[in-house]
Scaffold this motif. Structure first.
Motif, PDB file in Angstrom:
ATOM      1  N   GLY A 368       0.907  -1.130   0.049  1.00  0.00           N
ATOM      2  CA  GLY A 368       0.100  -0.069  -0.035  1.00  0.00           C
ATOM      3  C   GLY A 368       0.776   1.276  -0.015  1.00  0.00           C
ATOM      4  N   LYS A 369       0.144   2.440   0.114  1.00  0.00           N
ATOM      5  CA  LYS A 369       0.676   3.548  -0.147  1.00  0.00           C
ATOM      6  C   LYS A 369       0.779   4.322   1.680  1.00  0.00           C
ATOM      7  N   ALA A 370       2.036   4.779   1.887  1.00  0.00           N
ATOM      8  CA  ALA A 370       2.100   5.587   3.180  1.00  0.00           C
ATOM      9  C   ALA A 370       1.528   6.964   3.235  1.00  0.00           C
ATOM     10  N   LEU A 371       0.473   7.205   4.105  1.00  0.00           N
ATOM     11  CA  LEU A 371      -0.389   8.292   4.184  1.00  0.00           C
ATOM     12  C   LEU A 371       0.198   9.299   5.060  1.00  0.00           C
ATOM     13  N   PHE A 372       0.245   9.146   6.274  1.00  0.00           N
ATOM     14  CA  PHE A 372       0.577  10.220   7.360  1.00  0.00           C
ATOM     15  C   PHE A 372       1.110   9.335   8.649  1.00  0.00           C
ATOM     16  N   ILE A 373       1.816  10.297   9.435  1.00  0.00           N
ATOM     17  CA  ILE A 373       2.260   9.730  10.618  1.00  0.00           C
ATOM     18  C   ILE A 373       1.161   9.996  11.706  1.00  0.00           C
ATOM     19  N   TRP A 374       0.740   8.821  12.482  1.00  0.00           N
ATOM     20  CA  TRP A 374      -0.186   9.287  13.434  1.00  0.00           C
ATOM     21  C   TRP A 374       0.485   9.405  15.018  1.00  0.00           C
ATOM     22  N   LEU A 375       1.605   8.817  14.910  1.00  0.00           N
ATOM     23  CA  LEU A 375       2.398   8.830  16.334  1.00  0.00           C
ATOM     24  C   LEU A 375       3.793   8.713  15.939  1.00  0.00           C
ATOM     25  N   SER A 376       4.638   9.250  16.853  1.00  0.00           N
ATOM     26  CA  SER A 376       5.950   9.265  16.665  1.00  0.00           C
ATOM     27  C   SER A 376       6.726   9.585  17.994  1.00  0.00           C
ATOM     28  N   VAL A 377       7.709   8.288  18.165  1.00  0.00           N
ATOM     29  CA  VAL A 377       8.126   8.250  19.646  1.00  0.00           C
ATOM     30  C   VAL A 377       9.727   8.305  19.390  1.00  0.00           C
TER      31      VAL A 377
END
Length: 397
Positions: A368-377
């Protein structure tokens, strides 16, 4: 009087037996699992960035949503599998699927085709054979580095995996089916045109300072990764070309030189691992990316590039007998591809295992295609600062 009618009417008047709490919980859990599985398979799936191969576009610790709808959801090829487990069961480390049932590759209609510079999640093409004790390594690259097939099979547990149960990789699509890709002094060239990475993409530079008294925190805050060398005024900087232009303006910098493999130097780890092609990480090609319907001549020039695609990815019996190539037990001089292929590379060009090492990505491997970041740690930060708030809901370009 119709006794049967009266009996059915009488039975229907009885109040239905109320479900127990246990039964209600079981029904709710089953419904949730089925619904979540359908969403995960056909619509959207969460994905974690495990390595730095896509920095600075994507960082280790980024959690993404990957769309299955954009390119069309792939119908499961290994349908009998444990929900939410990819290929291995957690804790017990056994297979999370049964490969006794295998379906042919099919994909639902999508919203778009894969475009150049899309960030794509796909199954690792050379993940068909896996050394279980060294899953962070590549079975085929192990052999290229000098380990024999016999020693690997004797000393380790080796297994095979179907296409949709191979490791998930995420890279940028540099060239699509039908494109001609090459690399010249670290710069990707697509169809004869340089394709620089703007604002992203890591390269390694040797930086010499005119003093040993340098505040490296300043350069780290700019976004560089810095490594020491044996010389007190020379360091290795990893960063993007635009950052290097800023670095050169510093009065403390004496010289900056990009570290590149020289043209004509042979690296056996680089695809197609052909001694007759003096290719390396920074200089290779040109290579034509196979396209559905494209016919290629079966000869000594093309076969190092396309043999694996014809034999493994498209499932043909292919062998050389004397000077002839036998395709499905018949002599053949050409082959017409049945799938589209793609050339994937990491933005962090000198720290990325990508198509330069293992070649083309077949369309049936695309997830699939990467859309957006929902969390970054940030795993290196202190507990209270772990979440990178500025990256949450950031789109991927």
């Amino acid at each position: 009087m119709n006794w049967k009618f009266w009996q059915r009417r009488k039975d229907s008047d009885k109040p239905k037996k109320k479900k127990t709490k246990t039964r209600e919980w079981v029904d709710a859990i089953v419904f949730a699992v089925v619904a979540a599985t359908i969403i995960r398979v056909f619509f959207i799936e969460a994905y974690t960035i495990p390595t730095g191969s896509m920095e600075r576009s994507l960082l280790v610790g980024d959690f993404l949503f990957v769309s299955k709808v954009n390119y069309g959801a792939r119908v499961p090829m290994t349908p009998v599998a444990f929900p939410f487990a990819h290929h291995t069961m957690p804790f017990i480390n056994t297979k999370a699927y049964w490969d006794g049932v295998q379906w042919k590759y099919r994909r639902l209609p999508g919203l778009q085709e894969i475009k150049r510079n899309d960030v794509v999640v796909f199954n690792f093409p050379e993940g068909d054979t896996v050394v279980l004790e060294r899953q962070d390594d590549n079975y085929y690259q192990m052999q290229l580095r000098g380990e024999t097939r016999q020693s690997i099979w004797s000393n380790f547990s080796v297994t095979s995996r179907p296409v949709d149960k191979r490791e998930n990789f995420i890279k940028r699509c540099i060239a699509i089916a039908g494109d001609t890709i090459s690399m010249k002094n670290g710069m990707a060239v697509v169809n004869g045109k340089p394709s620089p990475l703007i604002g992203t993409g890591g390269f390694i530079y040797t930086v010499e300072f005119n003093t040993s008294e340098v505040n490296f925190k300043l350069f780290e805050d700019m976004g560089f990764r810095i490594g020491a060398t044996a010389f007190p005024t020379i360091f290795r900087f990893e960063g993007t070309p635009d950052l290097v232009e800023e670095l050169k303006k510093s009065p403390f910098v004496k010289s900056v030189k990009e570290e590149l493999s020289p043209e004509g130097e042979y690296d056996p780890l680089i695809f197609p691992h052909d001694i007759n092609r003096k290719w390396n990480l920074d200089n290779f090609g040109p290579i034509i990316v196979p396209k559905k319907g494209w016919t290629v001549t079966l000869d000594s020039v093309n076969m190092p590039l396309y043999e694996r695609s014809i034999r493994i990815y498209e499932g043909n019996k292919l062998e050389k007998v004397g000077n002839d190539w036998m395709l499905n037990d018949k002599k053949a001089t050409t082959y017409t591809f049945k799938m589209n292929y793609y050339w994937m590379m990491g933005d962090n060009r000198h720290s990325s295992a990508d198509s330069r090492y293992w070649g083309f990505v077949p369309e049936d491997h695309v997830v699939g295609k990467a859309l957006f970041i929902w969390l970054s740690v940030d795993g290196e930060a202190k507990f209270l600062n772990k979440i990178r708030w500025s990256r949450i809901f950031k789109g991927i370009h």
